[in-house]
Design an enzyme around this catalytic site. Structure first.
Site, PDB file in Angstrom:
ATOM      1  N   TRP A 166       0.814  -1.219   0.000  1.00 44.32           N
ATOM      2  CA  TRP A 166       0.000   0.000   0.000  1.00 44.32           C
ATOM      3  C   TRP A 166       0.848   1.271   0.000  1.00 44.32           C
ATOM      4  O   TRP A 166       0.309   2.369  -0.170  1.00 44.32           O
ATOM      5  CB  TRP A 166      -0.937  -0.002   1.213  1.00 44.32           C
ATOM      6  CG  TRP A 166      -2.112  -0.919   1.070  1.00 44.32           C
ATOM      7  CD1 TRP A 166      -2.350  -1.819   0.061  1.00 44.32           C
ATOM      8  CD2 TRP A 166      -3.223  -1.023   1.967  1.00 44.32           C
ATOM      9  NE1 TRP A 166      -3.537  -2.478   0.287  1.00 44.32           N
ATOM     10  CE2 TRP A 166      -4.099  -2.009   1.444  1.00 44.32           C
ATOM     11  CE3 TRP A 166      -3.563  -0.392   3.159  1.00 44.32           C
ATOM     12  CZ2 TRP A 166      -5.290  -2.359   2.078  1.00 44.32           C
ATOM     13  CZ3 TRP A 166      -4.747  -0.744   3.791  1.00 44.32           C
ATOM     14  CH2 TRP A 166      -5.601  -1.722   3.250  1.00 44.32           C
ATOM     15  N   LYS A 167       2.158   1.118   0.265  1.00 42.45           N
ATOM     16  CA  LYS A 167       3.053   2.301   0.322  1.00 42.45           C
ATOM     17  C   LYS A 167       2.485   3.318   1.324  1.00 42.45           C
ATOM     18  O   LYS A 167       1.948   2.912   2.351  1.00 42.45           O
ATOM     19  CB  LYS A 167       3.249   2.878  -1.082  1.00 42.45           C
ATOM     20  CG  LYS A 167       3.686   1.777  -2.063  1.00 42.45           C
ATOM     21  CD  LYS A 167       4.191   2.264  -3.377  1.00 42.45           C
ATOM     22  CE  LYS A 167       4.620   1.073  -4.234  1.00 42.45           C
ATOM     23  NZ  LYS A 167       5.208   1.444  -5.490  1.00 42.45           N
TER      24      LYS A 167
ATOM     25  N   HIS B 196      12.719  -2.582  -0.659  1.00 43.83           N
ATOM     26  CA  HIS B 196      11.943  -1.961  -1.723  1.00 43.83           C
ATOM     27  C   HIS B 196      12.749  -0.830  -2.354  1.00 43.83           C
ATOM     28  O   HIS B 196      13.440  -0.082  -1.665  1.00 43.83           O
ATOM     29  CB  HIS B 196      10.600  -1.429  -1.195  1.00 43.83           C
ATOM     30  CG  HIS B 196       9.673  -1.089  -2.312  1.00 43.83           C
ATOM     31  ND1 HIS B 196       9.772   0.103  -3.006  1.00 43.83           N
ATOM     32  CD2 HIS B 196       8.678  -1.797  -2.897  1.00 43.83           C
ATOM     33  CE1 HIS B 196       8.861   0.095  -3.967  1.00 43.83           C
ATOM     34  NE2 HIS B 196       8.184  -1.039  -3.922  1.00 43.83           N
TER      35      HIS B 196
ATOM     36  N   GLU C  48      11.951   1.996  -3.373  1.00 47.02           N
ATOM     37  CA  GLU C  48      11.685   3.355  -2.850  1.00 47.02           C
ATOM     38  C   GLU C  48      12.478   3.587  -1.569  1.00 47.02           C
ATOM     39  O   GLU C  48      12.930   4.704  -1.302  1.00 47.02           O
ATOM     40  CB  GLU C  48      10.177   3.554  -2.646  1.00 47.02           C
ATOM     41  CG  GLU C  48       9.468   3.724  -3.991  1.00 47.02           C
ATOM     42  CD  GLU C  48       8.053   3.187  -4.045  1.00 47.02           C
ATOM     43  OE1 GLU C  48       7.439   2.965  -2.992  1.00 47.02           O
ATOM     44  OE2 GLU C  48       7.559   2.973  -5.174  1.00 47.02           O
TER      45      GLU C  48
ATOM     46  N   GLU D 279      11.387  -6.416  -9.016  1.00 50.42           N
ATOM     47  CA  GLU D 279      10.690  -5.182  -9.377  1.00 50.42           C
ATOM     48  C   GLU D 279      11.645  -4.257 -10.137  1.00 50.42           C
ATOM     49  O   GLU D 279      12.415  -3.526  -9.517  1.00 50.42           O
ATOM     50  CB  GLU D 279      10.200  -4.465  -8.114  1.00 50.42           C
ATOM     51  CG  GLU D 279       9.244  -5.273  -7.274  1.00 50.42           C
ATOM     52  CD  GLU D 279       8.329  -4.379  -6.432  1.00 50.42           C
ATOM     53  OE1 GLU D 279       7.116  -4.585  -6.495  1.00 50.42           O
ATOM     54  OE2 GLU D 279       8.829  -3.478  -5.732  1.00 50.42           O
TER      55      GLU D 279
ATOM     56  N   GLY E 143       5.138   2.149 -10.692  1.00 55.62           N
ATOM     57  CA  GLY E 143       4.312   3.360 -10.656  1.00 55.62           C
ATOM     58  C   GLY E 143       4.345   4.152 -11.948  1.00 55.62           C
ATOM     59  O   GLY E 143       3.886   5.288 -12.003  1.00 55.62           O
TER      60      GLY E 143
ATOM     61  N   SER F 208       3.753  -2.010 -11.933  1.00 53.19           N
ATOM     62  CA  SER F 208       2.585  -1.728 -12.776  1.00 53.19           C
ATOM     63  C   SER F 208       1.811  -2.985 -13.149  1.00 53.19           C
ATOM     64  O   SER F 208       1.250  -3.073 -14.244  1.00 53.19           O
ATOM     65  CB  SER F 208       2.997  -0.945 -14.038  1.00 53.19           C
ATOM     66  OG  SER F 208       3.573   0.294 -13.667  1.00 53.19           O
TER      67      SER F 208
ATOM     68  N   GLY G 224       1.428  -2.555  -6.261  1.00 49.95           N
ATOM     69  CA  GLY G 224       1.318  -1.241  -5.631  1.00 49.95           C
ATOM     70  C   GLY G 224      -0.060  -0.651  -5.873  1.00 49.95           C
ATOM     71  O   GLY G 224      -1.040  -1.006  -5.216  1.00 49.95           O
ATOM     72  N   GLY G 225      -0.151   0.255  -6.844  1.00 49.98           N
ATOM     73  CA  GLY G 225      -1.382   0.998  -7.115  1.00 49.98           C
ATOM     74  C   GLY G 225      -2.641   0.147  -7.180  1.00 49.98           C
ATOM     75  O   GLY G 225      -3.675   0.499  -6.590  1.00 49.98           O
TER      76      GLY G 225
HETATM   77  P1  13P Z   1       3.011  -0.315  -8.816  1.00 52.46           P
HETATM   78  O1  13P Z   1       2.210  -1.583  -8.915  1.00 52.46           O
HETATM   79  O2  13P Z   1       2.201   0.853  -8.338  1.00 52.46           O
HETATM   80  O3  13P Z   1       3.813  -0.053 -10.032  1.00 52.46           O
HETATM   81  O4  13P Z   1       4.069  -0.562  -7.621  1.00 52.46           O
HETATM   82  C1  13P Z   1       4.813  -1.728  -7.631  1.00 52.46           C
HETATM   83  C2  13P Z   1       5.557  -1.810  -6.349  1.00 52.46           C
HETATM   84  O5  13P Z   1       6.444  -1.025  -6.076  1.00 52.46           O
HETATM   85  C3  13P Z   1       5.132  -2.839  -5.401  1.00 52.46           C
HETATM   86  O6  13P Z   1       6.039  -2.938  -4.354  1.00 52.46           O
END
Ligand code: 13P
Length: 255
Positions: free
Chosen positions: A14-15, A98, A100, A170, A176, A216, A237-238
């Site tokens: 969910w970030k 991750h 990020e 990833e 994203g 994505s 993620g999203g």
């Molecule tokens: P998205 O699915 O939003 O691209 O994010 C992927 C992600 O970083 C999952 O950890």
């Protein structure tokens, strides 16, 4: 290598999204939609949402994870949370490494190793993230980058402990951005990761080992990705912030 030896894992990341009240509502919406999943379902949520998530997921097939953990058991680390604290809150999974965290918060291969170690020492399942930047892919060094990230993170992890580790491949350029790796690109790297697990541990360990794709991934492209021999689900993620989208991905991985 035999895909039938592995159960796919679909995990949401969910970030930095959702309040505790929104967490309760979203999990309540998801529960009936994923109840008959033939894959493991995990939601990794912000620290402040953990209590609400654990409570909402009780009695369902959804397992709750955190998005990071510190490597020390306790101490003067303002703003950090230890693996022991997470475990005590009912968390079963934790994401380490991750991109990020690596890009914005200074995580390195060594700190990712230390966080992974702490999670395993506290009996948590780990979703270890690896992946290359766009420049690295363009320089044709994707495999070297990913192999070295995996090797450093897993240094000293026993074959028995490896049973609690999942790797999420990833590619940073796909996160994203709406730019998914093609199924063949995902398969190529996921297979290379499995080959490395075979090299570092054993064929039995590699056959059982779960390697996810992330970047994505959505309701539309999930089918093609999870159909690949070495792609055992995804880290989402999203699309994990919307119950119908997440449920559609879970369904794709349940075939
Ligand atoms: P998205 O699915 O939003 O691209 O994010 C992927 C992600 O970083 C999952 O950890």
């Amino acid at each position: 290598m035999n895909k039938s030896l592995r159960k796919a894992v679909i995990a949401g990341n969910w970030k930095m999204n959702k309040t505790p009240a929104e967490t309760t509502a979203l999990i309540n919406e998801m529960k009936p939609l994923v109840a008959d999943a033939d894959c493991d379902v995990v939601l990794c949520v912000p620290y402040v949402d953990i209590f609400a998530a654990v409570e909402a997921a009780k009695g369902s097939n959804i397992k709750i994870g955190a998005e990071n953990c510190h490597w020390a058991a306790s101490g003067a680390f303002t703003g950090e949370v230890s693996a022991e604290m997470l475990k005590a809150c009912g968390v079963e999974y934790v994401i380490t490494g991750h991109s990020e965290r690596r890009t914005y918060f200074g995580d390195t291969d060594v700190t990712v190793h230390d966080r992974t170690r702490a999670a395993l020492d506290n009996g948590l399942n780990v979703i270890l993230c690896v992946g290359e930047y766009l420049e690295q892919r363009e320089q044709n060094i994707t495999m070297e980058v990913v192999r070295s990230q995996v090797k450093i993170a897993l240094a000293g992890v026993s074959e028995e402990e490896l049973g609690k580790v999942i790797i999420a491949y990833e590619p940073v350029w796909a996160i994203g951005t709406g730019k998914t790796a093609t199924a063949d690109q995902a398969e190529e790297v996921c297979k290379a990761i499995r080959d490395l697990i075979c090299e570092l541990y054993s064929k039995e360990a590699a056959d059982k080992f779960v390697v996810q794709y992330g970047g994505s991934m959505n309701a539309k492209n999930a089918d093609e990705l999870v159909d690949k021999e070495d792609v055992d689900g995804g880290l989402i993620g999203g699309a994990s912030l919307k119950a119908p989208d997440f449920a559609a991905i879970v369904k794709a991985a349940s075939k």
